[in-house]
Design a protein around this motif. Structure first.
Motif, PDB file in Angstrom:
ATOM      1  N   GLY A  48      18.562  44.396 -60.478  1.00 18.48           N
ATOM      2  CA  GLY A  48      18.373  45.245 -61.666  1.00 18.48           C
ATOM      3  C   GLY A  48      18.346  44.850 -62.724  1.00 18.48           C
ATOM      4  O   GLY A  48      18.609  43.449 -62.990  1.00 18.48           O
ATOM      5  N   TRP A  54      23.278  49.183 -64.365  1.00 18.23           N
ATOM      6  CA  TRP A  54      22.039  48.605 -63.801  1.00 18.23           C
ATOM      7  C   TRP A  54      21.007  49.665 -63.631  1.00 18.23           C
ATOM      8  O   TRP A  54      21.092  50.663 -63.325  1.00 18.23           O
ATOM      9  N   VAL A  57      17.027  49.377 -59.942  1.00 20.62           N
ATOM     10  CA  VAL A  57      17.453  48.606 -59.138  1.00 20.62           C
ATOM     11  C   VAL A  57      16.655  48.462 -57.584  1.00 20.62           C
ATOM     12  O   VAL A  57      16.156  49.395 -57.373  1.00 20.62           O
TER      13      VAL A  57
END
Length: 113
Positions: A48, A54, A57
């Motif tokens: 990610g 993140w 992803v």
């Protein structure tokens, strides 16, 4: 094979090409870490973008190589940090002791708008 560029081992069992990573690059990642050496039947790149959290992803299946490693290529599409770790089909993780692997994505000479 002469002329074939080798992927750089950035840490034990983790190989990347190219390093550094520039926005738009297709990055080849090869994994020969403990999941590979433990005989995993499948390995996935868990990746990610971002710093703390993140984004985008993804879990990408990797292909087994003749030397017992696993490989995948991914197009880097965001100008932030590219983060990744690995898992096998039994949900065993290799995440660098919880730190994952993170590389800053460079934007070259272009100006972001």
């Amino acid at each position: 094979m002469p002329g074939k560029k080798k992927t750089e081992e950035v840490v034990d069992g983790i190989f990347l090409d190219p390093v550094p990573i520039t926005l738009g690059d297709e990055v080849k990642i090869k994994y020969k870490g403990h999941l590979a050496s433990a005989g995993a039947d499948k390995v996935f790149l868990h990746a990610g973008y971002g710093s703390e959290q993140w984004n985008n992803v993804m879990d990408i299946p990797m292909k087994k190589t003749r030397d017992g490693g696993w490989t995948v290529s991914i197009q880097v599409e965001e100008p932030s940090n590219f983060n990744f770790c690995f898992r096998d089909s039994a949900q065993n993780w290799d995440n660098n002791n919880g730190r994952n692997w993170s590389y800053q994505v460079h934007v070259g000479n272009s100006v972001l708008q």
